[in-house]
Scaffold this motif. Sequence first.
Motif: not given
Length: 439
Positions: A274, A278, A299, A334, A337, A350, A354
Amino acid sequence: MTATDAPTLPIGAAFDRMPFSRRHVLIALALFIAFVIESWEQLALVYVSGDLGPAFGIDEAGIGVVLSAVAFGMIPGVLVWGPLADRVGRRPTAFWSLLAYGVIALASAFAPNMATLVALRVCSGLALAGIYTITFPLFLELLPTRHRGRAAVYLSIGWPIGMLAAIAASVTLGGLGWHVVVIASAAAGLWAFAIRAWVPESPYWLAARGRQEEARAVLRVLGSPDAEATFTIAGTAASARAGHPMDLFRGRLARITVLMLLLNFVFNWGYWGLQTWLPTLLQAKGLSLSASLGFAALSALMMIPGYVSASLLTGRFGRKKVFLFYVVAAVLGGLWFATASSLTGLYLGNFVLSFFSLGAWGVWNTWNGEFYPTALRGTGYSWATASQLVATTVAPSAVGALLAHATGFTATMLVINAFMVATALLAMPLPETEGRELE
């Protein structure tokens, strides 16, 4: 107390009544900055990678090779430095590896072509692998037992700080060219002298090598009320041998080692797959490059309270329960997101991902270093790191292949998320270590 009056204790017992002192704060600062440097090095070029194409006439595939070169060099590097740290000591390993990294990184800033740049970045990875491998084992071996989990999780906050520093460098120095960012990375190698000045050798390692008086001297500095004892090392005959990798696969350690290696691979694959892509994934959702960097910075900020919350909980509920809860929560973040249909949903999903995934990393960095006896701790951690680095090397290419075949944002994120699910499943059989003395 005379030598004959001194009690005989396991070395771990000398840390049970030890207070958390000012010297521990100084040690924490020295190793915290080292971890910031480790994070910085692996991420700094990601955010200025657009400069590499015009500078060397290479496409995205070539840029990917440059970005993966450090991790590629670190894979054999950790397998050398880990057993070396078990044989020659944690402190010299940290010092010489970080200093050598700075020298090689400086040379790479002046690379005339891509081949030279890749070769030097591989060599800088070989050097950086030493400090990368030994930071957490050394810190764990200097901490009071009751503070070990919380303090080591706080050390992990160095990762998002390094990430923020890399983003800041891309904004403030990126206009001057990629090589200026690399020179800044090289200057960080001078921090090796702070480590040599502030961080003592591990009393666990000294006692294991029969250097009793040196171990007592360090314990006095650390404030242990049991510093005058004669210390013993627990463990089997096999685990008493320093730096023999095959001992990781013998007896009770074999099952732990296999699970640990698999978990390190899938956990890092999910994270690194990721993080590397990103900005590209976010641009596919309509964000500009500058907005993507801002998103990544926010993040990283969310990672910090994730670490702090995990540090507060691990001492109360144990490594295993907190780790599993945070990984499952990260999976849910996740999914949010991956399926977000609005910018707000994208941000919130996210942020949850995170917060919990990096909180879980903080616990894992500690837990992962507590499975092995002193004679094998550096070696065990080096194999764990090697497994992570294989994932770090493979994941960017794998995710890039998914994107190149027009898999799409949602499907790519779901694949990444599947690795987080595997992480939780692999952690379930591992033993709890909260409150236990290190062997």
